[in-house]
Scaffold this motif. Structure first.
Motif, PDB file in Angstrom:
ATOM      1  N   UNK A   1       0.866  -1.179   0.000  1.00 19.17           N
ATOM      2  CA  UNK A   1       0.000   0.000   0.000  1.00 19.17           C
ATOM      3  C   UNK A   1       0.903   1.228   0.000  1.00 19.17           C
ATOM      4  N   UNK A   2       0.371   2.358  -0.458  1.00 18.03           N
ATOM      5  CA  UNK A   2       1.183   3.562  -0.471  1.00 18.03           C
ATOM      6  C   UNK A   2       0.483   4.731  -1.107  1.00 18.03           C
TER       7      UNK A   2
ATOM      8  N   UNK B   1      -2.457  10.564  -5.159  1.00 13.45           N
ATOM      9  CA  UNK B   1      -3.204   9.315  -5.267  1.00 13.45           C
ATOM     10  C   UNK B   1      -2.752   8.366  -4.159  1.00 13.45           C
ATOM     11  N   UNK B   2      -3.676   7.524  -3.731  1.00 12.60           N
ATOM     12  CA  UNK B   2      -3.342   6.402  -2.874  1.00 12.60           C
ATOM     13  C   UNK B   2      -3.428   5.125  -3.686  1.00 12.60           C
ATOM     14  N   UNK B   3      -2.649   4.113  -3.312  1.00 11.90           N
ATOM     15  CA  UNK B   3      -2.682   2.892  -4.105  1.00 11.90           C
ATOM     16  C   UNK B   3      -2.557   1.643  -3.229  1.00 11.90           C
ATOM     17  N   UNK B   4      -3.020   0.538  -3.797  1.00 15.91           N
ATOM     18  CA  UNK B   4      -2.859  -0.777  -3.203  1.00 15.91           C
ATOM     19  C   UNK B   4      -2.559  -1.749  -4.338  1.00 15.91           C
TER      20      UNK B   4
ATOM     21  N   UNK C   1      -2.098  -3.030  -9.736  1.00 13.20           N
ATOM     22  CA  UNK C   1      -2.202  -1.957  -8.754  1.00 13.20           C
ATOM     23  C   UNK C   1      -3.468  -1.160  -9.034  1.00 13.20           C
ATOM     24  N   UNK C   2      -4.161  -0.755  -7.970  1.00 13.55           N
ATOM     25  CA  UNK C   2      -5.339   0.107  -8.063  1.00 13.55           C
ATOM     26  C   UNK C   2      -5.029   1.430  -7.372  1.00 13.55           C
ATOM     27  N   UNK C   3      -5.394   2.553  -8.017  1.00 16.96           N
ATOM     28  CA  UNK C   3      -5.131   3.879  -7.483  1.00 16.96           C
ATOM     29  C   UNK C   3      -6.406   4.711  -7.450  1.00 16.96           C
TER      30      UNK C   3
ATOM     31  N   UNK D   1       0.634  12.791 -16.298  1.00 15.98           N
ATOM     32  CA  UNK D   1       1.108  13.037 -14.937  1.00 15.98           C
ATOM     33  C   UNK D   1       2.476  12.416 -14.731  1.00 15.98           C
ATOM     34  N   UNK D   2       3.279  13.074 -13.884  1.00 20.42           N
ATOM     35  CA  UNK D   2       4.499  12.474 -13.347  1.00 20.42           C
ATOM     36  C   UNK D   2       4.388  12.551 -11.830  1.00 20.42           C
ATOM     37  N   UNK D   3       4.656  11.442 -11.161  1.00 21.45           N
ATOM     38  CA  UNK D   3       4.489  11.389  -9.716  1.00 21.45           C
ATOM     39  C   UNK D   3       5.611  10.599  -9.045  1.00 21.45           C
ATOM     40  N   UNK D   4       5.974  11.060  -7.867  1.00 20.76           N
ATOM     41  CA  UNK D   4       6.852  10.301  -6.988  1.00 20.76           C
ATOM     42  C   UNK D   4       5.988   9.365  -6.154  1.00 20.76           C
ATOM     43  N   UNK D   5       6.457   8.143  -5.934  1.00 16.57           N
ATOM     44  CA  UNK D   5       5.666   7.137  -5.223  1.00 16.57           C
ATOM     45  C   UNK D   5       6.423   6.587  -4.029  1.00 16.57           C
TER      46      UNK D   5
END
Length: 280
Positions: free
Chosen positions: A37-38, A105-108, A122-124, A271-275
């Motif tokens: 998760x994150x 965004x949150x993801x699992x 992965x779902x966001x 989009x560009x994102x840090x995770x």
């Protein structure tokens, strides 16, 4: 793609490359198998749509392929269009750019490792805060603007990556996307009446991209990813009635006695994102 849009991706990649490899007690490779998760944080933007136009249905057949004409047969929208919100009632006044913005965004997800190959899903879900407008100018003169904004959005993606033994994994990804799209309309025309339909739309579509992720601890990974997303929309429309306008009004002297306004049915974002992820 401009430098400020690449900044979150570049900063995260630099951090990943500067981070020491995850130490292994048994001398083996890092294992990615398991749930996680994150969340992610970064920047969302859209292509410049200067070629987009408002579209008109004057004969009531549901197809937006007509031209609104004056009583003399001239094109009532000959001044032109712009891909943004207007600064005045003529094209000469210019237009404001569309709204690009930060997003989160949150993801699992879950990964399975096969040698150096890692496959997963992965779902966001989160929010993008972007706004997309298009304006048409009439000979009155007057401006007519449709704007759409993303409320919350989400996606369900497959991932396929290749990992080094020390736990640095570039990957490609793609899947289904969804957004709650909120529409609005503004015009400087105060004579006609304007009735909006389907202001809130369900935008279904797809997304694809890639990224890199690194395990920096046994149960923690960081990364950066890029996504290109297309939402299919098009239910929103505005019906123009006579209001206080004269009977010779271009919106009224049509085969159907009224005019419907729509716009393009594709909404593209990037989009560009840090995770960051906690792995179980």
């Amino acid at each position: 793609m401009t430098l400020h849009r690449l900044a979150p991706l570049g900063a995260t990649l630099a951090f990943i490359l500067a981070t020491p490899a995850l130490a292994q007690d048994d001398g083996g490779r890092v294992d990615w198998t398991g749930p996680y998760v994150g969340g992610s944080f970064g920047y969302n933007w859209q292509k410049r749509d200067g070629g987009e136009h408002l579209r008109f249905d004057t004969d009531g057949d549901g197809n937006f392929d007509n031209v609104v004409t004056t009583a003399t047969g001239a094109n009532a929208f000959s001044p032109g269009t712009c891909g943004g919100s207007p600064r005045g009632v003529t094209p000469a006044a210019g237009c404001n750019d569309d709204k690009d913005a930060i997003g989160w965004m949150g993801h699992v997800g879950y990964d399975m490792q096969f040698g150096n190959i890692v496959a997963g899903v992965v779902a966001e879900a989160g929010d993008a805060y972007v706004g997309d407008s298009v304006t048409e100018f009439s000979t009155t003169p007057a401006s007519y603007t449709m704007t759409r904004r993303i409320g919350w959005n989400g996606n369900l993606r497959a991932r396929l990556g290749w990992t080094t033994d020390s736990g640095i994994m570039p990957y490609i990804t793609g899947g289904l996307a969804y957004a709650k799209v909120k529409n609005s309309f503004f015009t400087s025309n105060t004579a006609n009446s304007f009735t909006q339909t389907d202001r809130n739309e369900d935008g279904w579509g797809w997304t694809m991209g890639g990224g890199v992720e690194a395990k920096v601890a046994q149960n923690f990974s960081i990364g950066a990813r890029y996504l290109w997303t297309r939402y299919n929309v098009g239910d929103y429309r505005v019906n123009v009635g006579q209001g206080t306008a004269p009977a010779t009004n271009p919106f009224i002297i049509t085969p159907s006695g009224t005019t419907d306004i729509s716009r393009g049915d594709k909404f593209d974002t990037q989009s560009v994102m840090a995770t960051a992820s906690f792995r179980f």
